[in-house]
Design a protein around this motif. Structure first.
Motif, PDB file in Angstrom:
ATOM      1  N   GLY A 164     -18.800 -26.572   1.450  1.00 47.22           N
ATOM      2  CA  GLY A 164     -20.122 -27.253   2.024  1.00 47.22           C
ATOM      3  C   GLY A 164     -21.261 -26.915   1.571  1.00 47.22           C
ATOM      4  O   GLY A 164     -22.267 -27.280   2.266  1.00 47.22           O
ATOM      5  N   VAL A 165     -21.384 -26.011   0.634  1.00 43.84           N
ATOM      6  CA  VAL A 165     -22.792 -25.844  -0.048  1.00 43.84           C
ATOM      7  C   VAL A 165     -23.256 -26.732  -1.189  1.00 43.84           C
ATOM      8  O   VAL A 165     -22.311 -26.642  -2.006  1.00 43.84           O
ATOM      9  CB  VAL A 165     -23.043 -24.203  -0.188  1.00 43.84           C
ATOM     10  N   LEU A 166     -24.153 -27.171  -1.282  1.00 41.63           N
ATOM     11  CA  LEU A 166     -24.697 -28.091  -2.132  1.00 41.63           C
ATOM     12  C   LEU A 166     -25.375 -27.239  -3.318  1.00 41.63           C
ATOM     13  O   LEU A 166     -26.149 -26.220  -3.192  1.00 41.63           O
ATOM     14  CB  LEU A 166     -25.646 -29.173  -1.916  1.00 41.63           C
ATOM     15  N   LEU A 167     -24.575 -27.259  -4.514  1.00 40.52           N
ATOM     16  CA  LEU A 167     -25.203 -26.178  -5.530  1.00 40.52           C
ATOM     17  C   LEU A 167     -26.058 -26.825  -6.489  1.00 40.52           C
ATOM     18  O   LEU A 167     -27.054 -26.091  -6.850  1.00 40.52           O
ATOM     19  CB  LEU A 167     -23.904 -25.684  -6.455  1.00 40.52           C
ATOM     20  N   HIS A 168     -25.688 -28.005  -6.776  1.00 48.21           N
ATOM     21  CA  HIS A 168     -26.654 -28.657  -7.934  1.00 48.21           C
ATOM     22  C   HIS A 168     -26.360 -30.436  -7.790  1.00 48.21           C
ATOM     23  O   HIS A 168     -25.329 -30.749  -7.260  1.00 48.21           O
ATOM     24  CB  HIS A 168     -26.220 -28.381  -9.558  1.00 48.21           C
ATOM     25  N   ALA A 169     -27.343 -31.233  -7.976  1.00 51.64           N
ATOM     26  CA  ALA A 169     -27.401 -32.495  -7.874  1.00 51.64           C
ATOM     27  C   ALA A 169     -28.588 -33.013  -8.415  1.00 51.64           C
ATOM     28  O   ALA A 169     -29.874 -32.544  -8.827  1.00 51.64           O
ATOM     29  CB  ALA A 169     -27.183 -32.694  -6.473  1.00 51.64           C
ATOM     30  N   ARG A 170     -28.572 -34.273  -8.594  1.00 51.58           N
ATOM     31  CA  ARG A 170     -29.618 -35.166  -9.142  1.00 51.58           C
ATOM     32  C   ARG A 170     -30.013 -36.005  -8.029  1.00 51.58           C
ATOM     33  O   ARG A 170     -29.111 -36.781  -7.641  1.00 51.58           O
ATOM     34  CB  ARG A 170     -29.508 -35.817 -10.421  1.00 51.58           C
ATOM     35  N   ALA A 171     -31.256 -36.525  -8.153  1.00 53.86           N
ATOM     36  CA  ALA A 171     -31.555 -37.789  -7.247  1.00 53.86           C
ATOM     37  C   ALA A 171     -31.287 -39.064  -7.811  1.00 53.86           C
ATOM     38  O   ALA A 171     -30.892 -39.950  -7.223  1.00 53.86           O
ATOM     39  CB  ALA A 171     -33.013 -37.609  -6.908  1.00 53.86           C
ATOM     40  N   LEU A 204      -3.446 -33.626   0.764  1.00 57.21           N
ATOM     41  CA  LEU A 204      -4.579 -32.931   1.321  1.00 57.21           C
ATOM     42  C   LEU A 204      -4.274 -32.764   2.686  1.00 57.21           C
ATOM     43  O   LEU A 204      -5.226 -32.013   3.253  1.00 57.21           O
ATOM     44  CB  LEU A 204      -5.851 -33.826   0.886  1.00 57.21           C
ATOM     45  N   ALA A 205      -3.482 -33.191   3.219  1.00 62.45           N
ATOM     46  CA  ALA A 205      -3.258 -33.216   4.774  1.00 62.45           C
ATOM     47  C   ALA A 205      -2.391 -32.112   5.023  1.00 62.45           C
ATOM     48  O   ALA A 205      -2.118 -31.431   6.208  1.00 62.45           O
ATOM     49  CB  ALA A 205      -2.692 -34.400   5.693  1.00 62.45           C
ATOM     50  N   THR A 206      -1.726 -31.330   4.105  1.00 57.08           N
ATOM     51  CA  THR A 206      -0.846 -30.182   4.146  1.00 57.08           C
ATOM     52  C   THR A 206      -1.658 -29.016   4.454  1.00 57.08           C
ATOM     53  O   THR A 206      -2.701 -28.528   3.999  1.00 57.08           O
ATOM     54  CB  THR A 206      -0.385 -29.813   2.726  1.00 57.08           C
ATOM     55  N   PRO A 207      -1.198 -28.486   5.739  1.00 53.06           N
ATOM     56  CA  PRO A 207      -1.928 -27.293   6.006  1.00 53.06           C
ATOM     57  C   PRO A 207      -1.953 -26.389   5.160  1.00 53.06           C
ATOM     58  O   PRO A 207      -0.820 -25.767   4.705  1.00 53.06           O
ATOM     59  CB  PRO A 207      -1.052 -26.886   7.331  1.00 53.06           C
ATOM     60  N   GLY A 208      -2.992 -25.462   5.176  1.00 55.82           N
ATOM     61  CA  GLY A 208      -3.311 -24.372   4.148  1.00 55.82           C
ATOM     62  C   GLY A 208      -3.600 -24.840   2.682  1.00 55.82           C
ATOM     63  O   GLY A 208      -3.760 -23.492   1.964  1.00 55.82           O
ATOM     64  N   LEU A 209      -3.684 -26.210   2.314  1.00 53.25           N
ATOM     65  CA  LEU A 209      -3.964 -26.212   1.058  1.00 53.25           C
ATOM     66  C   LEU A 209      -5.124 -27.081   1.189  1.00 53.25           C
ATOM     67  O   LEU A 209      -5.499 -27.926   1.958  1.00 53.25           O
ATOM     68  CB  LEU A 209      -2.920 -27.434   0.550  1.00 53.25           C
ATOM     69  N   GLU A 210      -6.068 -26.836   0.210  1.00 53.75           N
ATOM     70  CA  GLU A 210      -7.521 -27.354   0.051  1.00 53.75           C
ATOM     71  C   GLU A 210      -8.012 -27.516  -1.361  1.00 53.75           C
ATOM     72  O   GLU A 210      -7.758 -26.450  -2.110  1.00 53.75           O
ATOM     73  CB  GLU A 210      -8.421 -26.558   0.998  1.00 53.75           C
ATOM     74  N   ALA A 211      -8.786 -28.454  -1.475  1.00 54.74           N
ATOM     75  CA  ALA A 211      -9.617 -28.495  -2.927  1.00 54.74           C
ATOM     76  C   ALA A 211     -10.714 -27.664  -2.908  1.00 54.74           C
ATOM     77  O   ALA A 211     -11.178 -27.320  -2.046  1.00 54.74           O
ATOM     78  CB  ALA A 211      -9.943 -30.008  -3.059  1.00 54.74           C
ATOM     79  N   VAL A 212     -10.761 -27.219  -4.295  1.00 52.57           N
ATOM     80  CA  VAL A 212     -11.798 -26.002  -4.223  1.00 52.57           C
ATOM     81  C   VAL A 212     -12.521 -26.322  -5.459  1.00 52.57           C
ATOM     82  O   VAL A 212     -12.209 -26.552  -6.604  1.00 52.57           O
ATOM     83  CB  VAL A 212     -11.357 -24.643  -4.390  1.00 52.57           C
ATOM     84  N   TYR A 213     -14.053 -26.084  -5.509  1.00 51.66           N
ATOM     85  CA  TYR A 213     -14.976 -26.205  -6.831  1.00 51.66           C
ATOM     86  C   TYR A 213     -14.887 -24.816  -7.285  1.00 51.66           C
ATOM     87  O   TYR A 213     -15.029 -23.538  -6.623  1.00 51.66           O
ATOM     88  CB  TYR A 213     -16.278 -26.517  -6.104  1.00 51.66           C
ATOM     89  N   VAL A 225     -33.197 -29.446   1.780  1.00 51.15           N
ATOM     90  CA  VAL A 225     -32.480 -30.273   1.232  1.00 51.15           C
ATOM     91  C   VAL A 225     -31.336 -30.764   2.262  1.00 51.15           C
ATOM     92  O   VAL A 225     -30.914 -29.904   3.327  1.00 51.15           O
ATOM     93  CB  VAL A 225     -31.400 -29.369   0.190  1.00 51.15           C
ATOM     94  N   ALA A 226     -31.028 -32.049   2.279  1.00 52.12           N
ATOM     95  CA  ALA A 226     -30.073 -32.660   3.152  1.00 52.12           C
ATOM     96  C   ALA A 226     -28.782 -31.954   3.034  1.00 52.12           C
ATOM     97  O   ALA A 226     -28.393 -31.601   2.075  1.00 52.12           O
ATOM     98  CB  ALA A 226     -30.243 -34.245   3.098  1.00 52.12           C
ATOM     99  N   PRO A 227     -28.199 -31.957   4.239  1.00 48.18           N
ATOM    100  CA  PRO A 227     -26.691 -31.530   4.173  1.00 48.18           C
ATOM    101  C   PRO A 227     -25.835 -32.239   3.271  1.00 48.18           C
ATOM    102  O   PRO A 227     -26.035 -33.544   3.003  1.00 48.18           O
ATOM    103  CB  PRO A 227     -25.966 -31.742   5.630  1.00 48.18           C
ATOM    104  N   PRO A 228     -24.937 -31.696   2.460  1.00 48.48           N
ATOM    105  CA  PRO A 228     -24.103 -32.379   1.493  1.00 48.48           C
ATOM    106  C   PRO A 228     -23.191 -33.477   2.007  1.00 48.48           C
ATOM    107  O   PRO A 228     -22.827 -33.174   3.270  1.00 48.48           O
ATOM    108  CB  PRO A 228     -23.358 -31.111   0.731  1.00 48.48           C
ATOM    109  N   ALA A 229     -22.499 -33.904   0.967  1.00 50.80           N
ATOM    110  CA  ALA A 229     -21.632 -35.045   1.630  1.00 50.80           C
ATOM    111  C   ALA A 229     -20.193 -34.605   2.044  1.00 50.80           C
ATOM    112  O   ALA A 229     -19.587 -35.354   2.578  1.00 50.80           O
ATOM    113  CB  ALA A 229     -21.435 -36.162   0.591  1.00 50.80           C
ATOM    114  N   GLY A 230     -20.089 -33.480   1.639  1.00 47.30           N
ATOM    115  CA  GLY A 230     -18.502 -33.078   1.831  1.00 47.30           C
ATOM    116  C   GLY A 230     -18.241 -31.676   1.719  1.00 47.30           C
ATOM    117  O   GLY A 230     -19.381 -30.810   1.556  1.00 47.30           O
TER     118      GLY A 230
END
Length: 369
Positions: free
Chosen positions: A116-123, A61-70, A244-249
């Protein structure tokens, strides 16, 4: 599938077969040479005794230009083949994601965060989540929706955001990201329902039935039981806000069970080998694994949760989370020189099931780390 153990005599030969299978997993895999899909991202195929065929994406995950995506099809309550979702997201490779409300709303059960946008979640409930932070490190943690609804009568917590089921007694919040699924499906069997449509911070419609309701470009509140009683006090024109509180990541997706924690197997017992999908992280969060397991065939019977946890630990994972399995388990990748995606596992249904979301990797140019 949960296995019930009966007090019956088991042939010695059968015991020997089971013992041999358990002893050989996950030791001594026959591993193919890794295929580089992008800088910092490889695909490796493992053939385990059992038999079990496992496909693994390994990412630095530290590789420049590589990122995880939902990944998703564009709205939360829609489904599409993983290869279509990966193409839409500009991904290099991906696996299927969360369990979902199959055959009803088709919405994922847990948390989804994209860019960085929370799309869906449960309390509460279905909170175990794989999270990749702004520091480009991953972790498994419990992510709970933190959202408040401010009404003239006071402030109330939201129980759900764009979820397939509103929690009993709760109030669910539905935004334009939801899509076209009938919100009446989110409160099936509820004893008392109230639907409230919001526009520009005020109530524009209220009804004692959610059937046929969709957000469109508005926000809709769906209450059931005590939540319905709270919303029933509202009238057209009343001011209502949702915070809605900011998401975790930056990227996150939920699963049904943590199977590895701090290097120790914590997977649920009593489950038979099956097709499975999982995500794991190294102790420092810098390395990430996405794995699919073929199953329900003579060529690969699958793995139990416990065996999958052991396999990922053998790769170096410290924490791991089970994602949706069975007919949903799918891995796609764009191999070097290929124009499009190919399915790298063998889905147990014989084809790509349409699913609501996934998680994978994409590359970006000139990204600073």
């Amino acid at each position: 599938m949960r296995v019930r153990h009966a007090a019956i005599a088991i042939p010695v030969a059968a015991i020997a077969v089971v013992a041999a299978f358990t002893a050989l997993l996950p030791a001594a895999p026959a591993t193919a040479a890794p295929v580089a899909l992008a800088e910092g991202l490889t695909l490796t195929e493992h053939r385990l005794d059992g038999p079990a065929h496992v496909q693994v994406l390994t990412a630095d995950l530290a590789t420049p230009g590589l990122e995880a995506v939902y990944l998703n099809p564009g709205t939360i309550s829609s489904t599409a083949r993983l290869s279509e979702q990966a193409t839409r997201a500009g991904a290099v490779a991906a696996v299927n994601g969360d369990f979902f409300d199959l055959g009803h709303t088709d919405a994922p059960h847990g948390t989804g965060i994209r860019d960085g946008v929370l799309l869906h979640a449960r309390a509460k409930g279905w909170n175990d989540t794989a999270v990749i932070g702004t520091d480009h490190r991953g972790r498994i943690e419990r992510v709970r929706l933190d959202a408040t609804i401010t009404l003239p009568a006071g402030t109330f917590p939201a129980s759900n955001l764009n979820s397939g089921n509103v929690a009993p007694g709760g109030i669910g919040v539905y935004t334009p990201e939801w899509g076209e699924a009938d919100l009446g499906e989110t409160v099936t069997g509820a004893e008392g329902v109230r639907a409230v449509r919001l526009r520009d911070g005020a109530v524009v419609e209220t009804a004692a039935d959610a059937k046929g309701t969709r957000p469109g470009t508005d926000t809709v509140l769906i209450g059931r039981e005590a939540g319905a009683t709270t919303l029933a006090a509202l009238a057209v024109g009343d001011p209502v806000t949702v915070a809605v509180a900011p998401p975790a990541g930056t990227t996150a997706i939920s699963g049904n069970a943590v199977i590895l924690r701090d290097g120790e197997t914590v997977a649920p017992d009593g489950y038979s080998p099956d097709p499975r999908t999982a995500v794991g992280f190294s102790a420092d969060g810098a390395r990430m694994w996405l794995a699919t397991v073929d199953g329900r065939s003579d060529a690969s019977v699958g793995l139990t949760y416990i065996d999958l946890a052991g396999f990922l630990a053998g790769l170096g994972a410290d924490d791991a989370l089970s994602l949706d399995g069975g007919g949903s388990s799918t891995m796609v990748a764009r191999l070097p020189g290929a124009d499009g995606f190919s399915v790298r596992n063998h889905p147990s249904m014989g084809y790509e099931r349409e699913i609501p979301n996934g998680i994978g990797f994409r590359t970006t140019d000139n990204q600073e780390r």
